[in-house]
Design a protein around this motif. Sequence first.
Motif, PDB file in Angstrom:
ATOM      1  N   HIS A   1     -26.998  16.341 -10.225  1.00 40.81           N
ATOM      2  CA  HIS A   1     -27.744  17.222 -11.120  1.00 40.81           C
ATOM      3  C   HIS A   1     -29.014  16.569 -11.654  1.00 40.81           C
ATOM      4  O   HIS A   1     -30.020  17.235 -11.853  1.00 40.81           O
ATOM      5  CB  HIS A   1     -26.853  17.702 -12.268  1.00 40.81           C
TER       6      HIS A   1
ATOM      7  N   CYS B   1     -19.861  24.911  -5.467  1.00 43.34           N
ATOM      8  CA  CYS B   1     -20.610  25.314  -6.649  1.00 43.34           C
ATOM      9  C   CYS B   1     -21.943  25.968  -6.300  1.00 43.34           C
ATOM     10  O   CYS B   1     -22.389  26.874  -7.002  1.00 43.34           O
ATOM     11  CB  CYS B   1     -20.834  24.096  -7.530  1.00 43.34           C
ATOM     12  N   TYR B   2     -22.586  25.506  -5.253  1.00 42.89           N
ATOM     13  CA  TYR B   2     -23.922  25.985  -4.894  1.00 42.89           C
ATOM     14  C   TYR B   2     -23.932  26.480  -3.449  1.00 42.89           C
ATOM     15  O   TYR B   2     -24.161  25.705  -2.530  1.00 42.89           O
ATOM     16  CB  TYR B   2     -24.956  24.871  -5.083  1.00 42.89           C
TER      17      TYR B   2
ATOM     18  N   ASP C   1     -28.666  32.275  -0.466  1.00 42.53           N
ATOM     19  CA  ASP C   1     -28.931  32.953  -1.730  1.00 42.53           C
ATOM     20  C   ASP C   1     -28.074  34.203  -1.892  1.00 42.53           C
ATOM     21  O   ASP C   1     -27.672  34.555  -2.994  1.00 42.53           O
ATOM     22  CB  ASP C   1     -30.406  33.332  -1.839  1.00 42.53           C
TER      23      ASP C   1
ATOM     24  N   TYR D   1     -24.698  34.164  -3.920  1.00 42.31           N
ATOM     25  CA  TYR D   1     -24.637  34.117  -5.378  1.00 42.31           C
ATOM     26  C   TYR D   1     -24.415  35.531  -5.883  1.00 42.31           C
ATOM     27  O   TYR D   1     -25.216  36.421  -5.595  1.00 42.31           O
ATOM     28  CB  TYR D   1     -25.944  33.577  -5.965  1.00 42.31           C
TER      29      TYR D   1
ATOM     30  N   ARG E   1     -24.141  27.403 -15.620  1.00 42.07           N
ATOM     31  CA  ARG E   1     -25.364  26.798 -15.097  1.00 42.07           C
ATOM     32  C   ARG E   1     -26.343  27.870 -14.654  1.00 42.07           C
ATOM     33  O   ARG E   1     -25.954  28.983 -14.319  1.00 42.07           O
ATOM     34  CB  ARG E   1     -25.078  25.822 -13.972  1.00 42.07           C
TER      35      ARG E   1
ATOM     36  N   ILE F   1     -29.785  28.335 -12.145  1.00 39.17           N
ATOM     37  CA  ILE F   1     -30.523  27.740 -11.031  1.00 39.17           C
ATOM     38  C   ILE F   1     -31.806  28.535 -10.841  1.00 39.17           C
ATOM     39  O   ILE F   1     -31.780  29.771 -10.817  1.00 39.17           O
ATOM     40  CB  ILE F   1     -29.695  27.778  -9.725  1.00 39.17           C
TER      41      ILE F   1
ATOM     42  N   LYS G   1     -36.357  23.200  -6.798  1.00 43.06           N
ATOM     43  CA  LYS G   1     -35.080  23.604  -7.384  1.00 43.06           C
ATOM     44  C   LYS G   1     -34.903  22.952  -8.751  1.00 43.06           C
ATOM     45  O   LYS G   1     -35.171  21.775  -8.922  1.00 43.06           O
ATOM     46  CB  LYS G   1     -33.913  23.177  -6.499  1.00 43.06           C
TER      47      LYS G   1
ATOM     48  N   ILE H   1     -31.831  22.937 -11.746  1.00 37.61           N
ATOM     49  CA  ILE H   1     -30.486  23.344 -12.145  1.00 37.61           C
ATOM     50  C   ILE H   1     -30.284  22.916 -13.601  1.00 37.61           C
ATOM     51  O   ILE H   1     -30.417  21.745 -13.926  1.00 37.61           O
ATOM     52  CB  ILE H   1     -29.397  22.689 -11.274  1.00 37.61           C
TER      53      ILE H   1
ATOM     54  N   GLN I   1     -24.370  30.693 -12.330  1.00 37.15           N
ATOM     55  CA  GLN I   1     -23.183  30.345 -11.556  1.00 37.15           C
ATOM     56  C   GLN I   1     -22.160  29.756 -12.510  1.00 37.15           C
ATOM     57  O   GLN I   1     -22.514  29.100 -13.502  1.00 37.15           O
ATOM     58  CB  GLN I   1     -23.558  29.337 -10.467  1.00 37.15           C
TER      59      GLN I   1
ATOM     60  N   CYS J   1     -19.028  27.194 -12.292  1.00 38.82           N
ATOM     61  CA  CYS J   1     -18.365  26.245 -11.384  1.00 38.82           C
ATOM     62  C   CYS J   1     -17.122  25.668 -12.046  1.00 38.82           C
ATOM     63  O   CYS J   1     -17.197  25.170 -13.164  1.00 38.82           O
ATOM     64  CB  CYS J   1     -19.309  25.092 -11.021  1.00 38.82           C
TER      65      CYS J   1
END
Length: 165
Positions: A17, A56-57, A61, A64, A89, A91, A125, A127, A161, A163
């Motif tokens: 992160h 988690c990611y 796209d 999501y 979180r 993003i 990106k 986060i 998101q 996680c």
Amino acid sequence: ASYEKVRPAKEMRDVYHKSVGNNCQLLLNFAPDSRGEIHSSRQEAYEELGRFISTCYPRNDSEYPHALTGLRKGRRFHLDFGEPTVFDRIILREAQEFGECISKYTITIYGRERVLASGTWVGHKRIHVLDTSLTAVSLDLFVSETVTESCTPAINFLAVQHCEV
């Protein structure tokens, strides 16, 4: 041996992160031993990090459930989830084909003044991992400063998101 000093999973997630989540690359910085093999403790640690990232990611796209995708230009971006949604979180990605324009921004729950996240520079990106899980119906991203006055902020991704960590 140096193999005894393998970072714990939580520390590896934090490093992810702090690097990838801040528009940087993650260098795992490990080397095979003299036989050309990766020590099992390191292999297990990196596989665990990989599982966390892919869980988690999502890569695509479209995977999501609550995301604003496609090119958007302006200073205010609104993401409506359509229903109360739990997340921990946020993003976001700046549209790189227009360069990095955003130099200061805030993210709030729509209709409230409470700032969930803020920052300078988004880039490829960004986060934001929140201190706790929240529930909301929508978010606002507001760009308050740009690199130059003539620069128009452009994003191509804004998502939340949750996680399980």
